[in-house]
Design a protein around this motif. Structure first.
Motif, short mmCIF file in Angstrom:
data_model
loop_
_atom_site.label_atom_id
_atom_site.label_comp_id
_atom_site.label_asym_id
_atom_site.label_seq_id
_atom_site.Cartn_x
_atom_site.Cartn_y
_atom_site.Cartn_z
N TYR A 103 -61.18 18.34 4.46
CA TYR A 103 -60.56 18.50 3.15
C TYR A 103 -60.69 17.26 2.27
N HIS B 228 -67.12 25.28 -0.70
CA HIS B 228 -65.97 25.76 -1.50
C HIS B 228 -64.65 25.51 -0.78
N TYR B 229 -64.44 24.33 -0.29
CA TYR B 229 -63.19 24.01 0.39
C TYR B 229 -62.04 24.02 -0.60
N LYS B 230 -60.90 24.52 -0.13
CA LYS B 230 -59.69 24.55 -0.97
C LYS B 230 -58.60 23.73 -0.29
N TYR B 231 -57.65 23.27 -1.13
CA TYR B 231 -56.51 22.57 -0.56
C TYR B 231 -55.71 23.55 0.30
N GLN B 232 -55.17 23.05 1.39
CA GLN B 232 -54.46 23.93 2.31
C GLN B 232 -53.31 24.66 1.62
N THR C 63 -53.37 26.65 -0.83
CA THR C 63 -53.56 26.96 -2.25
C THR C 63 -54.95 27.54 -2.46
N ASN C 64 -55.17 28.00 -3.68
CA ASN C 64 -56.51 28.48 -4.02
C ASN C 64 -57.29 27.44 -4.80
N GLN C 65 -56.70 26.26 -4.90
CA GLN C 65 -57.34 25.22 -5.71
C GLN C 65 -58.51 24.59 -4.95
N LEU C 66 -59.67 24.62 -5.57
CA LEU C 66 -60.87 24.06 -4.95
C LEU C 66 -60.77 22.54 -4.91
#
Lengths: 290, 268
Positions: free
Chosen positions: B38, B127-131, B133-136
Motif C-alpha cells: 500500500y 490499482h491499489y486502494k487504501y484499506q 476505502t475505494n480511494q486509489l
C-alpha cells in the motif's frame, strides 16, 4: 647529525633503554647490532619520530623527531622490518609518494629498481616480500634523505640481492648522508658498515669504527694451542681455531664481524679493554664496498 | 598531494564500497516494495532508510579512517609521510565527512529515484486502494532529505547535524582504538550518552527547586501544585538559539580537535 643523550625508553613497565648516549655523524654507515628484543627497532623508531623518549633527548638533523614536522620527515626515511606498500603499481605509488620528497631522484630510483631486477609496472600487491622490500629500499635511496634508517634490510633478500643491496647502499652514501642499519645478520653487512655499535640491555656494549677494530684486533686462524690460550675469543672450525687477538704489532687482518659480535656478547669487557686507550675515534669514510 | 595519494591507494576499495552500498539499498527497497503493497517507498521509508544508512555506513567508515594506526607497518608508513598532522587530519575529514556525505547522498538518490518510480508504477498498474476505502493510492514521490518536501519532520536538523557529531566521535575512536574500533567507539558513545542523560536527570534536576523540572535545553516549568499555581521560566530566544547552535555544531569541532592532538601523540 643525530645526537642521543640520556635516552630512556620503556614499553609500559618494561624498560628498554636506560640512559643511552650515541652520536651519529654524516658520511658513514653504522651497523647497529644486538640480540633480538634488545631495542634496535625501538631505537630506530625513536630516531624517526614514531616513538617518543620517556626521558632524555634525541636531536636529528636539527629537529626533535617526535614533533614529526614535514621538513624533518622529508629528510629521514625509515625502512622498517615490517613494512606496508599500497596495492597499486610501482609507478603509481612512486608518482604519488615521491612529490613529498623534494630531493627525490626518479632516475636513481629507476636505476636501483632495474639493478634489483624489478619491473616498474608491477603491482606491489602481486610481488614477493623480497621484491617489495627491494622496491622500498630503492625508494628510500632515491629520496636522497640525509638520514636513512634501515631495520633488518637484508631479511627476505636472496643471496644475489644481498650483494646488490651492499652495492646500492655503498653507492648511496656521501659526505652529507648517514645510514644506520640495524641487523642481526652481521655477515650481510661485512665490507659495508664502517662503525659497529652493539647494544645490549639498553646500553651500548661496544662502539668502534672498523679502522680502530683493525688496528686493535687481529683476526686469524691458528692450530697453535698457546696462541689459542692467549686469544680474547676463539672458535673451533674445520680449518683451525678462529682467534681474535690483541693487535700488538700492527698486523693487518680482515675483521670477522660475526665473530667479533659473538666475542662482544660473550665478554664485552675483555674486548673493550683493548680499546681502552682509543675512545671516540672518528669512523673512517666509506668509499667502496662489495 | 595527500588527497591524491589517499585516493590512489583507496579508490578500488571505495568504488567497491559504493557499489556494495548501492546494491544493499536496492535489495532493501526491493524488499519494502515486495512486502508493503500500500505505501511502499513512502516518505517515511525513504527518510528512515537514508538516515539509518548514513549513520551506520558513515560511522563504520569513520571508524576505519585512521585504521592504519592500528597496524604497525601501515602506521609507520602513514606517520612517516612528510605532511603535518593537521594536513593528515584535514585529508581524512575531506574523505570521511565531506566526500562520504556527498557520495552517500548521490548513491541513495541514484537508487531511490528509480525505486520510487518502480513502486509508483506497480501501484498505478495494480490499482491499489487504501484499506477499507475505494480511494486509489497515488504514485509515490521522491523525498527531499534537506527540505522534507514541505512536511514537518521532527528533529530533521538534529538528525543531520547529529550525524556529523556521531561521525566525529567514531573518527576519534579510530585513533584511540587499534582494534575493533567501530564496536569500541559505539560502546564509548553509548556510555557518554548515558552519562549525559544521568547528568541531566540527576545532577541538573537535583539543583532545581522542588516542583520545577527541565523542559528542553533552556526551559524550566513548574506544574500545578497544591496551591494551584504553575510557572514557566525560559531563557531569551536568542540565547537558547545560540546555545543550540553551539551544541549542534561544536561537538564535531571538539572531537576533531581532540583527534588532532591524539594524532600528534600517536606512537607506533
Amino acid at each position: 647529525m643525530v645526537s642521543i643523550k640520556d635516552f630512556h625508553f620503556s614499553y609500559r613497565r618494561k624498560p628498554v633503554f636506560t640512559g643511552l648516549n650515541l652520536e651519529l655523524r654524516p658520511g658513514h654507515i653504522y651497523g647497529l647490532l644486538g640480540k633480538n628484543g634488545m631495542g634496535k627497532s625501538t631505537l630506530l623508531r625513536n630516531i624517526a619520530g614514531l616513538l617518543f623518549p620517556r626521558k632524555g633527548s634525541i636531536r636529528a638533523l636539527g629537529f626533535e623527531p617526535g614533533r614529526r614536522q614535514p621538513a624533518f620527515l622529508q629528510k629521514v626515511f625509515l625502512v622498517p622490518e615490517e613494512f606496508y606498500l599500497p596495492p597499486i603499481r610501482i609507478d603509481e605509488w612512486v608518482g604519488h609518494t615521491a612529490p613529498f620528497y623534494q630531493d627525490f631522484d626518479q632516475l636513481l630510483f629507476e636505476r636501483v629498481v632495474a639493478d634489483f631486477d624489478i619491473p616498474l609496472l608491477s603491482r606491489l600487491d602481486e610481488m614477493s616480500y623480497g621484491q617489495r622490500k627491494k622496491a622500498l629500499i630503492g625508494f628510500a635511496i632515491a629520496t636522497n634523505a640525509p638520514l636513512l634508517l634501515m631495520d633488518e634490510p637484508t631479511n627476505g633478500l636472496d643471496i644475489l640481492s644481498k650483494g646488490q643491496f651492499r652495492k646500492v647502499i655503498a653507492g648511496a652514501v656521501d659526505d652529507n648522508k648517514c645510514i644506520l642499519i640495524s641487523t642481526h645478520q652481521v655477515k650481510d653487512l661485512e665490507n659495508l658498515i664502517d662503525r659497529i655499535t652493539v647494544i645490549d640491555e639498553g646500553k651500548i656494549l661496544f662502539d668502534q669504527g672498523l679502522d680502530a677494530i683493525s688496528a686493535s684486533l687481529h683476526f686469524k686462524l691458528s692450530f697453535d694451542p698457546a696462541e689459542t690460550a692467549q686469544a680474547l675469543y676463539h672458535e673451533s672450525s674445520f680449518s683451525g681455531n678462529a682467534l681474535i687477538l690483541p693487535n700488538t704489532d700492527g698486523k693487518d687482518s680482515r675483521p670477522d664481524l660475526e665473530m667479533l659480535y659473538k666475542a662482544i656478547v660473550s665478554d664485552g669487557a675483555k674486548i673493550n679493554a683493548v680499546f681502552a686507550g682509543r675512545p671516540g675515534e672518528t669512523p673512517r669514510k666509506i668509499n667502496q664496498t662489495n | 598531494m595527500l588527497v591524491t595519494l589517499h585516493w590512489a591507494e583507496n579508490r578500488k576499495r571505495y568504488g567497491l564500497g559504493l557499489l556494495a552500498m548501492g546494491g544493499l539499498l536496492c535489495a532493501w527497497f526491493g524488499f519494502i516494495i515486495g512486502v508493503d503493497k500500500y505505501t511502499p517507498m513512502d516518505f517515511f521509508y525513504q527518510y528512515s532508510s537514508y538516515f539509518a544508512g548514513l549513520y551506520f555506513v558513515g560511522c563504520l567508515y569513520a571508524s576505519m579512517i585512521f585504521s592504519e594506526l592500528g597496524n604497525r607497518a601501515q602506521g609507520i608508513r602513514w606517520l612517516s609521510i612528510p605532511a603535518s598532522h593537521l594536513e593528515k587530519l584535514l585529508c581524512a575529514l575531506f574523505f570521511s565527512v565531506l566526500l562520504f556525505f556527498v557520495a552517500f547522498t548521490l548513491i541513495f538518490y541514484l537508487v531511490d529515484i528509480p525505486m520510487v518510480k518502480l513502486a509508483s508504477h506497480i501501484i498505478v498498474r495494480e490499482h491499489y486502494k487504501y484499506q477499507g476505502t475505494n480511494q486509489l493510492i497515488g504514485p509515490m514521490g521522491v523525498m527531499n532529505i534537506f527540505s522534507g518536501n514541505g512536511l514537518s519532520i521532527p528533529d530533521r536538523d538534529m538528525f543531520l547535524l547529529g550525524f556529523f557529531a556521531a561521525q566525529s566521535a567514531f573518527i576519534l575512536g579510530s585513533v584511540y582504538f587499534s582494534r575493533y574500533s567501530f564496536v569500541k567507539s559505539a560502546i564509548a558513545v553509548v556510555i557518554l550518552m548515558f552519562i549525559a542523560v544521568l547528568f541531566i536527570t540527576r545532577v541538573v534536576q537535583g539543583n532545581i527547586p522542588a516542583g520545577w523540572r527541565l523542559s528542553g535545553l533552556g526551559e524550566w516549568i513548574r506544574s500545578y501544585n497544591l496551591t494551584g499555581s504553575s510557572g514557566l521560566v525560559r531563557l531569551p530566544a536568542w540565547f537558547e538559539k545560540s546555545r543550540s547552535f553551539l551544541v549542534e555544531f561544536s561537538v564535531p569541532l571538539i572531537f576533531w580537535f581532540i583527534t588532532y592532538f591524539r594524532l600528534k601523540e600517536k606512537e607506533v
